[in-house]
Every structure is written in C-alpha cells, then in structure tokens.
Design a protein around this motif. Structure first.
Motif, mmCIF file in Angstrom:
data_model
loop_
_atom_site.group_PDB
_atom_site.id
_atom_site.type_symbol
_atom_site.label_atom_id
_atom_site.label_comp_id
_atom_site.label_asym_id
_atom_site.label_seq_id
_atom_site.Cartn_x
_atom_site.Cartn_y
_atom_site.Cartn_z
ATOM 1 N N ASP A 310 12.766 43.860 -75.487
ATOM 2 C CA ASP A 310 12.238 44.076 -74.137
ATOM 3 C C ASP A 310 12.495 42.896 -73.212
ATOM 4 O O ASP A 310 12.222 42.974 -72.018
ATOM 5 C CB ASP A 310 10.735 44.371 -74.201
ATOM 6 C CG ASP A 310 9.947 43.195 -74.763
ATOM 7 O OD1 ASP A 310 10.473 42.523 -75.675
ATOM 8 O OD2 ASP A 310 8.811 42.956 -74.306
ATOM 9 N N ILE A 311 13.014 41.789 -73.744
ATOM 10 C CA ILE A 311 13.333 40.620 -72.932
ATOM 11 C C ILE A 311 14.806 40.661 -72.548
ATOM 12 O O ILE A 311 15.685 40.726 -73.406
ATOM 13 C CB ILE A 311 13.038 39.312 -73.677
ATOM 14 C CG1 ILE A 311 11.574 39.269 -74.121
ATOM 15 C CG2 ILE A 311 13.375 38.113 -72.802
ATOM 16 C CD1 ILE A 311 10.582 39.237 -73.000
ATOM 17 N N THR A 312 15.072 40.637 -71.257
ATOM 18 C CA THR A 312 16.441 40.655 -70.746
ATOM 19 C C THR A 312 16.841 39.250 -70.307
ATOM 20 O O THR A 312 16.075 38.572 -69.617
ATOM 21 C CB THR A 312 16.564 41.605 -69.551
ATOM 22 O OG1 THR A 312 16.205 42.924 -69.963
ATOM 23 C CG2 THR A 312 17.990 41.627 -69.019
ATOM 24 N N THR A 313 18.035 38.812 -70.703
ATOM 25 C CA THR A 313 18.535 37.499 -70.331
ATOM 26 C C THR A 313 19.717 37.640 -69.376
ATOM 27 O O THR A 313 20.584 38.498 -69.565
ATOM 28 C CB THR A 313 18.977 36.704 -71.576
ATOM 29 O OG1 THR A 313 20.031 37.410 -72.235
ATOM 30 C CG2 THR A 313 17.816 36.521 -72.541
ATOM 31 N N THR A 314 19.725 36.803 -68.368
ATOM 32 C CA THR A 314 20.812 36.793 -67.389
ATOM 33 C C THR A 314 21.300 35.359 -67.233
ATOM 34 O O THR A 314 20.552 34.496 -66.747
ATOM 35 C CB THR A 314 20.350 37.331 -66.021
ATOM 36 O OG1 THR A 314 19.765 38.625 -66.190
ATOM 37 C CG2 THR A 314 21.521 37.424 -65.065
ATOM 38 N N TYR A 315 22.529 35.107 -67.644
ATOM 39 C CA TYR A 315 23.071 33.751 -67.574
ATOM 40 C C TYR A 315 23.395 33.398 -66.119
ATOM 41 O O TYR A 315 24.118 34.124 -65.436
ATOM 42 C CB TYR A 315 24.322 33.623 -68.440
ATOM 43 C CG TYR A 315 24.876 32.210 -68.498
ATOM 44 C CD1 TYR A 315 24.154 31.195 -69.113
ATOM 45 C CD2 TYR A 315 26.111 31.908 -67.930
ATOM 46 C CE1 TYR A 315 24.645 29.899 -69.167
ATOM 47 C CE2 TYR A 315 26.619 30.617 -67.978
ATOM 48 C CZ TYR A 315 25.880 29.615 -68.599
ATOM 49 O OH TYR A 315 26.366 28.336 -68.653
ATOM 50 N N LEU A 316 22.849 32.289 -65.655
ATOM 51 C CA LEU A 316 23.010 31.883 -64.262
ATOM 52 C C LEU A 316 23.934 30.687 -64.099
ATOM 53 O O LEU A 316 23.964 30.061 -63.031
ATOM 54 C CB LEU A 316 21.633 31.549 -63.655
ATOM 55 C CG LEU A 316 20.591 32.671 -63.689
ATOM 56 C CD1 LEU A 316 19.311 32.240 -63.021
ATOM 57 C CD2 LEU A 316 21.141 33.936 -63.042
ATOM 58 N N GLY A 317 24.663 30.350 -65.143
ATOM 59 C CA GLY A 317 25.619 29.264 -65.031
ATOM 60 C C GLY A 317 25.053 27.925 -65.454
ATOM 61 O O GLY A 317 23.924 27.803 -65.933
ATOM 62 N N SER A 318 25.854 26.906 -65.260
ATOM 63 C CA SER A 318 25.486 25.543 -65.634
ATOM 64 C C SER A 318 25.064 24.777 -64.388
ATOM 65 O O SER A 318 25.719 24.846 -63.351
ATOM 66 C CB SER A 318 26.681 24.849 -66.302
ATOM 67 O OG SER A 318 26.325 23.577 -66.752
ATOM 68 N N HIS A 319 23.960 24.035 -64.491
ATOM 69 C CA HIS A 319 23.401 23.332 -63.337
ATOM 70 C C HIS A 319 23.053 21.897 -63.704
ATOM 71 O O HIS A 319 22.693 21.594 -64.848
ATOM 72 C CB HIS A 319 22.162 24.061 -62.823
ATOM 73 C CG HIS A 319 22.447 25.430 -62.313
ATOM 74 N ND1 HIS A 319 22.698 25.697 -60.984
ATOM 75 C CD2 HIS A 319 22.544 26.624 -62.966
ATOM 76 C CE1 HIS A 319 22.928 26.987 -60.838
ATOM 77 N NE2 HIS A 319 22.835 27.575 -62.023
ATOM 78 N N ALA A 320 23.134 21.035 -62.721
ATOM 79 C CA ALA A 320 22.873 19.607 -62.934
ATOM 80 C C ALA A 320 21.377 19.339 -62.875
ATOM 81 O O ALA A 320 20.838 18.926 -61.848
ATOM 82 C CB ALA A 320 23.608 18.779 -61.887
ATOM 83 N N VAL A 321 20.720 19.586 -63.961
ATOM 84 C CA VAL A 321 19.283 19.331 -64.025
ATOM 85 C C VAL A 321 18.982 18.109 -64.877
ATOM 86 O O VAL A 321 17.834 17.683 -64.973
ATOM 87 C CB VAL A 321 18.528 20.545 -64.599
ATOM 88 C CG1 VAL A 321 18.655 21.730 -63.669
ATOM 89 C CG2 VAL A 321 19.037 20.897 -65.982
#
Length: 348
Positions: A310-321
C-alpha cells in the motif's frame, strides 16, 4: 497492547507484589503471598487511573483542575480505589477460607495499609512520570549509564514538522498555538509507541523521532509510523476542526545512518546524537516544501526496507542535502497510485 506496554505492566505487577510481600514482612514478620495479593488489588487500580487507563474521562477532568483541587480530588479517588480493592480482596480470600475470623474484620481498611499503599503508588507513579518525561529508551539508558562514554551506532530519524504553525500563531495567538502543538504531539504518541520508536525532542513546531536501525527498518516501522500519525489525525478530523478550526498538515522526512550517541550535561543530563545523519534528515525535511512532497525518505534508507504494497514510492532524483557538496537520492512516499500520480503531475 504493544510489547512495551506489556513490559511496563509486568514491571508494575512485580513491583506491587513485592511491596505487598515487604509489607507483610515488616508488619507481621512473615513474607507471604497474601500481602502480594492485597497489594495487587489495591495498588494496580490506582496506577491504572493515574496513567489514564482506568476511567479516562474522570482522569482528564481531575487533571484540568487547579492544583489544590487536583490534590484533594485525586486523594479522594485514590482512597476510594484502595478501599474498594481492599474490600474485594478481603472478601474473596475470606470466602475461600484463606483468611480466618469474621468477614468484616477482613474488609475494613486499616489506616497503616492506606498510607503504605499511597506511598508505594506515589513512588511508582513518580518513576513512570519521569520515564515518560525522558522517554522510555532514554530513561533506561540513563539508568544503566550506557552512553556515559560516547558510542557509534546506526539509527533512523524521523523529522515531522507542522505546516502553517506561524500563520496559526499570528491569527490566534501564541497560547492557542501552544495548545494546538500540544494536542498534535499528544496525537503522535500512540503511533510512535505502536511502531516502537522514541520521541527524542521537540524543536519549535517539529518533533524528532528515532529508532535503533534494526528496530526502525523492521517491518517498515519508521515508514508506517508516519502514516499511522496521519491516520490518527484523519480519524479525528471533526474534533480538530471543532477545537482548532483546521486539520493539521504535516511534512515528514526519514533518513538513517551512523551517529555518535552520548550522555551530556552536569545538572541536567540528556542523551543526544551527533553526526551528519541528523543534519541530513533536517535538510531532507526542508526539501518537502521545495519538492511539494509531504513525506520524503532517503533512497539509502528505503533500500534497506521491504515496504508493504500500500506504500507507493516515487523517485524524485538526487539532491544536495548533505554537506561538502554531496547529494542524496530522494524518494516521495504515499499510499495508493492516485496519490503518486498526483504528485508527479504537480511536479510536472
């Protein structure tokens, strides 16, 4: 009842029974099970009431009273519980022939038993209140001195931030905003306990929740904790609207990795966490606003868990955190394909 609540009540029952055996030894020179049975009947209801488990409405009403009235009412309620428990226990033991003599001799509460019971209940209540104030894991670790010397360990962190707290304070005032936050943090407590986490700290309008790595990723506890909190808010949305005029909206970020854990302080001791993992989680939470995604998780942490269907994952890319120019893979979490499609459409 989760295993931590079960463990608490096992501790309470053992401590109360031991106090009854001690009373029998000190008062009558005999350490018998009779004292333990009486202690369980008269102490456990008091502790259950003090924790809000027994007669919760009455408990909440008494807690809202001014201090002098609270003391008087609490004493009267405790006296009632102790008297009824003593009478029931005495009657049962007399009926099966365990206690000799006339019935009324076994059911009249002696003053010394009353004061001894109040003392034992007060000590146990004080210990449990301190435990709740510090947090279950922190209290235990402070007692055993586990972090007197800093150690490195792997932990999961969840940062949850209330959306719109500043505007709420500007509209309704700081006192009302504090009540709003207190109600929200109280709502979080149940899901955090069920998912075996610990609320480490409150920073302004944000809560920091943590798990040892194995416990946090087991069965996706850290992820399900977020959605359990959202479910709890949704289930009480009418109450939120009636009481505060709005339903809380949250931003949440999850990340895990190595930290240095240490006990610090002299007059005020605290267990705290040092390292890039904590800072990265805080920066990841700030990305929720930028990416218009209410729940984010690092790809590193997500890769260590088998999330439920029931958990959906959406990859949002790589970010400078991260610091030093390093980046981190970021994943948005939602429940259901419709939510995931909505998120992608918003980003497009």
């Amino acid at each position: 009842m989760n295993r931590y609540s079960f463990g608490f009540w096992i501790f309470v029952l053992c401590a109360v029974a031991a106090s009854g055996v001690l009373y029998g030894y000190l008062g009558y020179g005999e350490a018998s099970l009779t004292g333990a049975i009486f202690a369980l009947f008269i102490c456990v209801p008091v502790i259950a009431f003090e924790r809000g488990t027994l007669f919760p409405r009455l408990y909440n009403w008494i807690n809202a009273l001014p201090t002098p009235a609270f003391i008087v009412c609490a004493f009267l309620v405790f006296y009632l519980f102790i008297s009824v428990g003593y009478t029931i226990c005495g009657t049962l033991l007399w009926a099966i022939g365990h206690l000799p003599g006339e019935w009324w001799h076994q059911v009249v509460l002696p003053p010394r038993v009353l004061f001894y019971t109040l003392g034992v209940s007060a000590i146990l209540s004080f210990v449990t209140r301190v435990r709740e104030l510090l947090g279950r894991d922190i209290f235990a670790n402070l007692l055993i001195g586990r972090y007197r010397r800093p150690i490195e360990e792997a932990r999961v962190f969840l940062f949850i931030d209330l959306v719109g707290s500043t505007s709420f304070a500007e509209e309704f005032g700081d006192l009302r905003a504090q009540q709003y936050l207190s109600a929200l943090f109280a709502e979080m407590a149940g899901p955090v306990r069920r998912r075996h986490g610990t609320i480490d700290d409150y920073v302004g309008d944000a809560a920091i929740i943590t798990w040892p790595m194995r416990r946090g990723i087991r069965d996706g506890n850290c992820v399900h904790c977020v959605f359990d909190i959202l479910d709890a808010i949704e289930a009480n949305k009418d109450k939120w609207t009636k009481r505060f005029g709005r339903i809380p909206r949250l931003r949440a970020a999850l990340h895990g990795g190595p930290v240095i854990t240490a006990e610090i302080g002299v007059d005020h001791h605290k267990i705290t966490y040092f390292g890039d993992t904590v800072n990265t989680t805080a920066r990841l939470e700030s990305l929720c606003r930028t990416l218009n995604a209410p729940v984010l998780i690092s790809s590193e942490l997500a890769a260590q868990m088998n999330l439920s269907n029931d958990i959906t994952t959406t990859y949002l890319g790589s970010h400078a955190v991260r610091g030093k120019g390093q980046s981190l893979g970021v994943i948005a979490l939602s429940r259901g394909k419709d939510q995931a499609l909505k998120l992608v459409a918003q980003r497009a």
